[in-house]
Design a protein around this motif. Structure first.
Motif, PDB file in Angstrom:
ATOM      1  N   SER A   1       0.887  -1.033  -0.018  1.00 29.56           N
ATOM      2  CA  SER A   1       0.081   0.110  -0.062  1.00 29.56           C
ATOM      3  C   SER A   1       0.803   1.144   0.081  1.00 29.56           C
ATOM      4  CB  SER A   1      -0.812   0.043   1.381  1.00 29.56           C
ATOM      5  OG  SER A   1      -0.157   0.039   2.637  1.00 29.56           O
ATOM      6  N   ASP A   2       0.219   2.337  -0.185  1.00 33.17           N
ATOM      7  CA  ASP A   2       0.825   3.483   0.014  1.00 33.17           C
ATOM      8  C   ASP A   2       1.788   3.849   1.260  1.00 33.17           C
ATOM      9  OD1 ASP A   2       0.146   4.346  -2.581  1.00 33.17           O
ATOM     10  OD2 ASP A   2      -1.349   5.681  -2.075  1.00 33.17           O
TER      11      ASP A   2
ATOM     12  N   PRO B   1       1.549   8.999  -4.139  1.00 39.20           N
ATOM     13  CA  PRO B   1       0.805   7.887  -4.117  1.00 39.20           C
ATOM     14  C   PRO B   1       0.801   7.428  -5.394  1.00 39.20           C
ATOM     15  CG  PRO B   1      -0.362  10.179  -4.434  1.00 39.20           C
ATOM     16  CD  PRO B   1       1.402  10.199  -3.974  1.00 39.20           C
ATOM     17  N   ALA B   2       0.260   5.994  -5.561  1.00 39.14           N
ATOM     18  CA  ALA B   2       0.325   5.462  -6.779  1.00 39.14           C
ATOM     19  C   ALA B   2      -1.136   4.686  -6.867  1.00 39.14           C
ATOM     20  CB  ALA B   2       1.430   4.195  -6.658  1.00 39.14           C
ATOM     21  N   GLY B   3      -2.081   5.601  -6.969  1.00 43.58           N
ATOM     22  CA  GLY B   3      -3.221   5.117  -7.244  1.00 43.58           C
ATOM     23  C   GLY B   3      -3.981   4.879  -8.866  1.00 43.58           C
ATOM     24  N   THR B   4      -3.323   5.452  -9.735  1.00 42.11           N
ATOM     25  CA  THR B   4      -3.996   5.206 -11.111  1.00 42.11           C
ATOM     26  C   THR B   4      -2.647   4.676 -11.819  1.00 42.11           C
ATOM     27  OG1 THR B   4      -2.500   7.515 -11.911  1.00 42.11           O
ATOM     28  CG2 THR B   4      -4.804   7.694 -10.932  1.00 42.11           C
ATOM     29  N   GLU B   5      -2.991   4.095 -13.110  1.00 41.38           N
ATOM     30  CA  GLU B   5      -2.176   3.334 -13.839  1.00 41.38           C
ATOM     31  C   GLU B   5      -0.982   4.190 -14.150  1.00 41.38           C
ATOM     32  OE1 GLU B   5      -2.379   0.833 -18.052  1.00 41.38           O
ATOM     33  OE2 GLU B   5      -4.031   1.994 -17.380  1.00 41.38           O
ATOM     34  N   ALA B   6      -1.017   5.375 -14.410  1.00 43.00           N
ATOM     35  CA  ALA B   6       0.093   6.252 -14.843  1.00 43.00           C
ATOM     36  C   ALA B   6       1.047   6.230 -13.534  1.00 43.00           C
ATOM     37  CB  ALA B   6      -0.480   7.615 -15.448  1.00 43.00           C
TER      38      ALA B   6
END
Length: 407
Positions: free
Chosen positions: A103-104, A306-311
């Motif tokens: 997770s983040d 954060p790394a929530g989106t695909e990009a």
């Protein structure tokens, strides 16, 4: 011919004094252990002994210089051992952070550990020898060679030259290494490193590059992989070299996991869907990021984001992949410098052995020139003692020979 009493007396005294002087000379030689106690004893040997003594003094100065050089190199080698351990620990953390299940919050925890390693490396880069002299600042060894700039980035403010010390008449040795060469360089033949361009908006990720054909690889040539198209019409890619010439192109299918593309002896594994205009730079390691601290700064920054989106996940994966490749190069560079220090320490041992033999030869030569042969000296001492006693007895007898005794 009549010989006066005064003449006989003077001759006896002169003979007595001569024997006494010779006896004293031998006594002084035995007491000092030296055959030549003054230059007049043997001018040629005394002159040669002075030259040998000067050579011996110079050899001893070089010996002291090697002690200083060994201390400096040993301390530097010890610090680099700690640096290599820290880089290995950092890479282990990046491998852990690459796990997609984290997770983040988990990644931020890894970033915190990585920050500790970052500070440790900065402290080791500014290590001193215990006397306030910085080990990796070159000739600017009175102040810290690495400082943080206004933006928080680490800058090298030391000297690019390295300190040298003469350890023998024909050898001037480097006794330290520049921090720039250790922490902001890569070894020769480090290969290529890939990095996603900052403006990418898609989710394409990569691994590599890998070498397919050593002979076909141009070690100094950079490349750019650019994607064009859209999801409806499909994507294509083209690879341009540093001169702008196309060296490879083809269709790219995001749905096919692990698509491999090859160009001029290199290959890349691509995955994920790009956006039109996304690109990946593939540069020789020495033309890309060679700064160990910048590598860690980039890794820490992406782990704290954060790394929530695909990009965002693509940025995370690509940055970690690039950082691990750069850490490998930095570790290889540190190990190369450390091996060089070890080689110089071994050379000091060899020179010490040669110097010891030279010192023994000088001491033997000087001894042959001025030191005393005790067996011969004791024999001469006994002879001079007998001669002195005979002179004393003769003087005593001659002193009584006077006509006045018969009057």
């Amino acid at each position: 011919m009549r010989i006066s009493t005064l003449t006989i007396f003077n001759q006896s005294v002169g003979s007595l004094n001569q024997q006494q002087a010779r006896f004293n000379d031998v006594s002084q030689q035995i007491a000092s252990g030296r055959r030549v106690t003054s230059p007049s004893d043997d001018p040629q040997a005394a002159a040669r002994a002075v030259g040998v003594s000067q050579s011996l003094a110079v050899t001893e100065q070089y010996t002291d210089s090697r002690v200083s050089a060994r201390n400096s190199l040993s301390q530097g080698e010890s610090v680099l051992n700690s640096v290599s351990d820290a880089i290995t620990s950092a890479k282990t953390l990046l491998v852990q952070a690459s796990n997609g299940t984290l997770s983040d919050a988990d990644r931020q925890s890894v970033a915190s550990e990585l920050s500790g390693i970052y500070e440790t490396l900065l402290g080791q880069a500014n290590a001193t020898d215990g006397n306030g002299t910085y080990l990796f600042g070159g000739y600017s060894d009175s102040s810290a060679p690495f400082v943080k700039g206004n933006g928080g980035e680490v800058e090298y403010v030391g000297d690019s030259e390295v300190r040298r010390q003469r350890i023998d008449a024909s050898r001037l040795m480097e006794v330290s290494d520049s921090g720039q060469a250790i922490f902001q360089s890569v070894p020769g033949g480090a290969g290529h490193v890939a990095a996603a361009e900052a403006g990418n908006a898609g989710g394409v990720t990569f691994s590599g590059p890998q070498v397919l054909d050593d002979e076909a690889v141009d070690a100094d040539q950079p490349y750019t992989i650019t994607f064009t198209g859209d999801e409806a019409s499909g994507f294509t890619y083209e690879v341009l070299n540093g001169d702008g010439d196309r060296v490879a192109d083809g269709a790219y299918s995001p749905g096919e996991e692990g698509t491999r593309i090859a160009f001029e002896g290199l290959s890349m594994e691509l995955d994920g869907q790009p956006v039109d205009g996304d690109s990946i730079a593939v540069k020789p390691a020495d033309q890309g990021n060679t700064d160990l601290f910048t590598t860690l700064e980039n890794a820490i920054s992406v782990l704290e984001s954060p790394a929530g989106t695909e990009a965002e996940r693509a940025v995370l994966g690509n940055t970690l992949s690039t950082s691990m490749r750069e850490l490998d190069n930095s570790l290889d560079n540190v190990l190369t410098v450390r091996a060089s220090m070890g080689a110089r320490l071994n050379e000091l041992d060899v020179v010490d052995g040669v110097s010891s033999n030279r010192t023994l030869n000088y001491e033997q030569t000087r001894s042959d020139l001025v030191d005393l042969d005790y067996a011969a000296a004791i024999s001469e001492y006994s002879l001079r003692q007998v001669g002195l006693q005979a002179s004393q007895q003769t003087f005593a007898n001659m002193k009584g020979m006077s006509l006045f005794q018969y009057l």
